[in-house]
Design an enzyme around this catalytic site. Sequence first.
Site, PDB file in Angstrom:
ATOM      1  N   LYS A  38       0.901  -1.157   0.000  1.00 51.52           N
ATOM      2  CA  LYS A  38       0.000   0.000   0.000  1.00 51.52           C
ATOM      3  C   LYS A  38       0.936   1.203   0.000  1.00 51.52           C
ATOM      4  CE  LYS A  38      -3.951   2.309   0.996  1.00 51.52           C
ATOM      5  NZ  LYS A  38      -5.281   2.221   0.393  1.00 51.52           N
ATOM      6  N   GLN A 180     -21.155  -4.820  -0.923  1.00 54.86           N
ATOM      7  CA  GLN A 180     -22.462  -4.372  -0.451  1.00 54.86           C
ATOM      8  C   GLN A 180     -22.344  -3.191   0.497  1.00 54.86           C
ATOM      9  OE1 GLN A 180     -24.789  -7.338   1.622  1.00 54.86           O
ATOM     10  NE2 GLN A 180     -26.694  -6.253   1.205  1.00 54.86           N
TER      11      GLN A 180
END
Length: 222
Positions: A38, A180
């Site tokens: 990252k 979701q």
Amino acid sequence: MSPALFVAGAHTDVGKTFCACALIHAARVRGFAVDALKPVVSGFDPGDWSQSDPGRLLTALGRPLTDRTLDAISPLRFRAPLSPPMAARLERRTLSLAQLEAFCRAGLAHSAADLVLVEGVGGVMSPIAEDATGLDLMVTLGLPCLLVGGSYLGAISHTLTALETLRSRAVPVTALVISQDADPAAPDFRETVASIAAFAGETPVLAAPRGEPQSWPSLVLR
């Protein structure tokens, strides 16, 4: 160089790190060695970073949360919850594509893992350096992309726009994962996934529902 995959978002806070961690877990269960990078993170609290993006990646990798392991996967860290170049300016630091590319290339070259994940920031077109967007870093590294989209109102357009943007720069999209949304008022999740799949062409569209076992990483790792 180890096989690698760039984890990119269609928008901010759509679950890039969640998906990266799910891939790491699935790969480790299969006996694969995994590394993660990252290269830059903003909104980082150095006093409490266990639940930060790099902290969660290290936990998924089964590595201790130490300064050494943190530096190894995420060397460029900024406090302000802004785009990395904006956060860097507040600390009177500069952030360039060359810095990010050098770190990623060194990590990819030195890794002996079966898979290396490189996680971006924000959305595909979010500024990641003074002279580059996340898309520019992907193109520079020449990595295929796992694109993560959401299911909030407006996510269909954001996700399909991001997909077309990646295609316009010839970035291979391995799969599109729809995460979701936590808001119970968000549009129906299954319908959102189906709507995106209807316009995604040959790109596989995989659902990542909350609170359910995640089966989609196995499809990506095939």
